[in-house]
Write an enzyme that holds these catalytic residues in place. Structure first.
Site, mmCIF file in Angstrom:
data_model
loop_
_atom_site.group_PDB
_atom_site.id
_atom_site.type_symbol
_atom_site.label_atom_id
_atom_site.label_comp_id
_atom_site.label_asym_id
_atom_site.label_seq_id
_atom_site.Cartn_x
_atom_site.Cartn_y
_atom_site.Cartn_z
ATOM 1 N N ARG A 24 47.927 49.061 30.645
ATOM 2 C CA ARG A 24 48.146 47.779 30.560
ATOM 3 C C ARG A 24 46.958 46.786 30.656
ATOM 4 O O ARG A 24 45.768 47.217 30.962
ATOM 5 C CB ARG A 24 49.026 47.269 31.793
ATOM 6 C CG ARG A 24 48.451 47.638 33.181
ATOM 7 C CD ARG A 24 49.268 47.216 34.325
ATOM 8 N NE ARG A 24 48.611 47.422 35.539
ATOM 9 C CZ ARG A 24 48.783 46.589 36.697
ATOM 10 N NH1 ARG A 24 49.524 45.687 36.632
ATOM 11 N NH2 ARG A 24 48.279 47.096 37.789
ATOM 12 N N THR A 135 36.611 48.974 40.414
ATOM 13 C CA THR A 135 37.151 49.323 39.172
ATOM 14 C C THR A 135 36.535 48.815 38.186
ATOM 15 O O THR A 135 36.400 47.573 38.222
ATOM 16 C CB THR A 135 38.797 49.170 39.136
ATOM 17 O OG1 THR A 135 39.310 49.806 40.427
ATOM 18 C CG2 THR A 135 39.136 49.586 37.974
ATOM 19 N N LYS A 160 35.183 53.386 40.118
ATOM 20 C CA LYS A 160 36.200 54.045 39.303
ATOM 21 C C LYS A 160 36.219 53.554 37.913
ATOM 22 O O LYS A 160 36.410 52.496 37.503
ATOM 23 C CB LYS A 160 37.450 53.875 39.969
ATOM 24 C CG LYS A 160 38.727 54.708 39.447
ATOM 25 C CD LYS A 160 40.029 54.732 40.333
ATOM 26 C CE LYS A 160 40.695 53.444 40.109
ATOM 27 N NZ LYS A 160 42.106 53.488 40.678
ATOM 28 N N LYS A 162 38.106 53.256 34.279
ATOM 29 C CA LYS A 162 39.095 53.385 33.688
ATOM 30 C C LYS A 162 38.762 54.246 32.283
ATOM 31 O O LYS A 162 38.237 53.476 31.445
ATOM 32 C CB LYS A 162 39.799 52.296 33.432
ATOM 33 C CG LYS A 162 40.407 51.567 34.841
ATOM 34 C CD LYS A 162 41.727 52.275 35.454
ATOM 35 C CE LYS A 162 42.379 51.817 36.448
ATOM 36 N NZ LYS A 162 43.431 52.327 37.148
ATOM 37 N N GLU A 218 41.275 61.172 38.121
ATOM 38 C CA GLU A 218 42.559 60.867 38.862
ATOM 39 C C GLU A 218 43.790 60.748 37.385
ATOM 40 O O GLU A 218 43.223 60.143 36.376
ATOM 41 C CB GLU A 218 42.474 59.362 39.092
ATOM 42 C CG GLU A 218 43.858 58.738 39.877
ATOM 43 C CD GLU A 218 43.361 57.285 40.664
ATOM 44 O OE1 GLU A 218 44.449 56.632 40.815
ATOM 45 O OE2 GLU A 218 42.194 57.047 40.904
ATOM 46 N N ASP A 243 47.850 60.658 41.159
ATOM 47 C CA ASP A 243 48.362 59.002 41.413
ATOM 48 C C ASP A 243 49.772 58.862 40.974
ATOM 49 O O ASP A 243 50.552 58.816 41.943
ATOM 50 C CB ASP A 243 47.567 58.180 40.651
ATOM 51 C CG ASP A 243 47.563 56.723 40.917
ATOM 52 O OD1 ASP A 243 48.501 56.458 41.996
ATOM 53 O OD2 ASP A 243 47.043 55.925 40.481
ATOM 54 N N LYS A 267 49.825 54.866 47.484
ATOM 55 C CA LYS A 267 49.897 53.457 47.150
ATOM 56 C C LYS A 267 50.939 53.082 47.920
ATOM 57 O O LYS A 267 52.078 53.679 47.469
ATOM 58 C CB LYS A 267 49.720 53.392 45.816
ATOM 59 C CG LYS A 267 48.432 53.461 45.162
ATOM 60 C CD LYS A 267 48.270 53.280 43.623
ATOM 61 C CE LYS A 267 47.067 53.396 43.019
ATOM 62 N NZ LYS A 267 47.177 53.014 41.498
ATOM 63 N N CYS A 295 45.620 50.957 45.631
ATOM 64 C CA CYS A 295 46.373 49.766 45.438
ATOM 65 C C CYS A 295 46.740 49.414 44.001
ATOM 66 O O CYS A 295 46.225 49.738 43.159
ATOM 67 C CB CYS A 295 45.613 48.577 45.975
ATOM 68 S SG CYS A 295 43.848 48.208 45.133
ATOM 69 N N ASP A 320 40.351 53.157 47.555
ATOM 70 C CA ASP A 320 40.315 52.213 46.265
ATOM 71 C C ASP A 320 40.983 51.025 46.482
ATOM 72 O O ASP A 320 42.138 50.921 46.069
ATOM 73 C CB ASP A 320 40.909 52.945 44.998
ATOM 74 C CG ASP A 320 40.975 52.315 43.843
ATOM 75 O OD1 ASP A 320 40.095 51.322 43.546
ATOM 76 O OD2 ASP A 320 41.828 52.518 43.013
ATOM 77 N N ASP A 322 40.053 47.573 45.934
ATOM 78 C CA ASP A 322 39.197 46.463 45.606
ATOM 79 C C ASP A 322 40.248 45.300 44.984
ATOM 80 O O ASP A 322 39.373 44.452 44.191
ATOM 81 C CB ASP A 322 38.243 47.221 44.414
ATOM 82 C CG ASP A 322 38.948 47.673 43.335
ATOM 83 O OD1 ASP A 322 40.490 47.831 43.428
ATOM 84 O OD2 ASP A 322 38.393 47.907 42.330
#
Length: 363
Positions: A24, A135, A160, A162, A218, A243, A267, A295, A320, A322
């Site tokens: 997304r 991230t 992290k 993506k 992840e 995750d 999470k 989160c 994580d 942030d």
């Protein structure tokens, strides 16, 4: 202290930069924030950022679930009777984890206020400071390099990245970032379910052969593909973190029993709140599997709740958290404090939150 009323509201907070993953793109945080008001006029705050592509929850579904089904069942219940409240919350309706998480953290906030204890101490009091990663959204390699350098200059030591949109491009992204940053910065990769199992093994082995020094990968495969996740874990040296696969306690039990991953990302929006997140931490601790506290795009309300659990438990070794750093504004008074890549947990009772600027009630 009894639950007298539940008010539902929302805040809209722009992001500093668009948040892009394999699943997304988000330009602003559209968060539901609830207030559970007690018969003593204390307020407990809860937060749910609707994340339909992961949890299946939309803003409308979160509102309806709390207003029409969950909320009415909790009115009049004693805050001290947490076991009954959480049992009622779990069984009020299937799924709707984000709605349940918002209610759960507001109840915990009131419980902490009732007993004059910060939540991180309620959860174990292991520490009062956390280090979070930052991230880096998936973009062209040069843009990700620029964002990574800016993050390091801002004081972040763990990033992290993506990935998961294109295998060949993912290799170029990670290679360029590692070359730009050197070896001192920890790099974590999040594929957000973007690879197939054998494809994931090939690309991770390539990272290893290139000496890119990746701390963990992840969720390389689809959330439901536990066998595929185990295949990846068994065929690479790099640690693999679940995750989206690690939704709640039952899924985590299955993953741990299969030895399908090396690490678990907890999470609150997946687990349905703090009480189920504690169960996940307990399961992982029993078999010696370390956890990350993650989160969605929570406001500082949700981040404070997640940080409180992470600070309380020794088995949660990575953070994580942030999301609040990614936001262009902070409407939340009180709660966790940020200093570069560090989160300091409030010593005030409960979550330590006192007000939400710009909160708009939804009738």
């Amino acid at each position: 202290m009894k639950i007298r009323e539940i008010k539902i509201g929302k805040v809209s907070i722009p992001l500093k930069k668009p948040f892009k993953t394999a699943l997304r793109q988000v330009n602003s945080a559209e968060d539901i924030i609830i207030k559970i008001i007690s018969d003593t006029d204390e307020i407990g705050y809860g937060n749910a950022p609707p994340t339909a592509v992961i949890t299946g929850d939309s803003q409308d579904s979160v509102i309806a679930a709390i207003r029409d089904t969950i909320g009415p069942k909790l009115i009049g219940m004693e805050i001290d009777n947490m076991e009954a409240i959480m049992a009622t919350l779990d069984t009020a309706m299937l799924h709707n984890h984000s709605a349940k998480a918002a209610v759960d953290m507001a109840v915990y906030d009131l419980f902490g206020k009732l007993h004059n204890i910060p939540l991180y101490k309620l959860f174990g009091g292991y520490c009062n400071k956390l280090t979070t990663d930052l991230t880096i959204s998936v973009n062209a390699p040069d843009e990700m390099v620029r964002d990574s350098l800016e993050a390091v200059q801002a004081g972040f030591t763990d990033l992290k990245l993506k990935v998961g949109t294109d295998v060949a491009m993912d290799i170029e992204r990670v290679k360029a970032i590692r070359q730009a940053l050197g070896q001192d910065v920890k790099l974590r990769l999040d594929a957000n379910q973007g690879w197939k199992p054998k494809e994931a093994v090939r690309i991770i082995r390539r990272f290893e052969d290139m000496g890119l020094n990746i701390e963990l990968i992840e969720q390389p495969v689809r959330a439901h593909d536990f066998a595929g996740l185990k295949y990846v874990t068994d065929h690479v040296d790099t640690d693999i973190m679940a995750d989206e696969s690690a939704f709640g306690p039952y899924e985590v039990f299955q993953l741990l029993a299969m030895r399908a991953c090396d690490l678990i990302n907890i999470k609150l929006m997946k687990a349905g709140g703090l009480h189920n997140a504690v169960k996940i931490a307990n399961l992982a601790e029993t078999v010696g599997v370390q956890c990350m506290m993650g989160c969605m795009l929570e406001s500082k309300v949700g981040i404070t709740a997640a940080a409180s659990l992470a600070a309380g438990r020794q088995i949660i070794t990575r953070s994580d958290l942030d999301a609040a750093v990614l936001l262009a504004a902070d409407p939340v008074a009180g709660g966790v404090n940020f200093a570069k890549n560090e989160l300091w947990i409030a010593e005030a009772p409960g979550l330590g939150i006192t007000d939400i600027e710009g909160w708009q009630e939804i009738k």
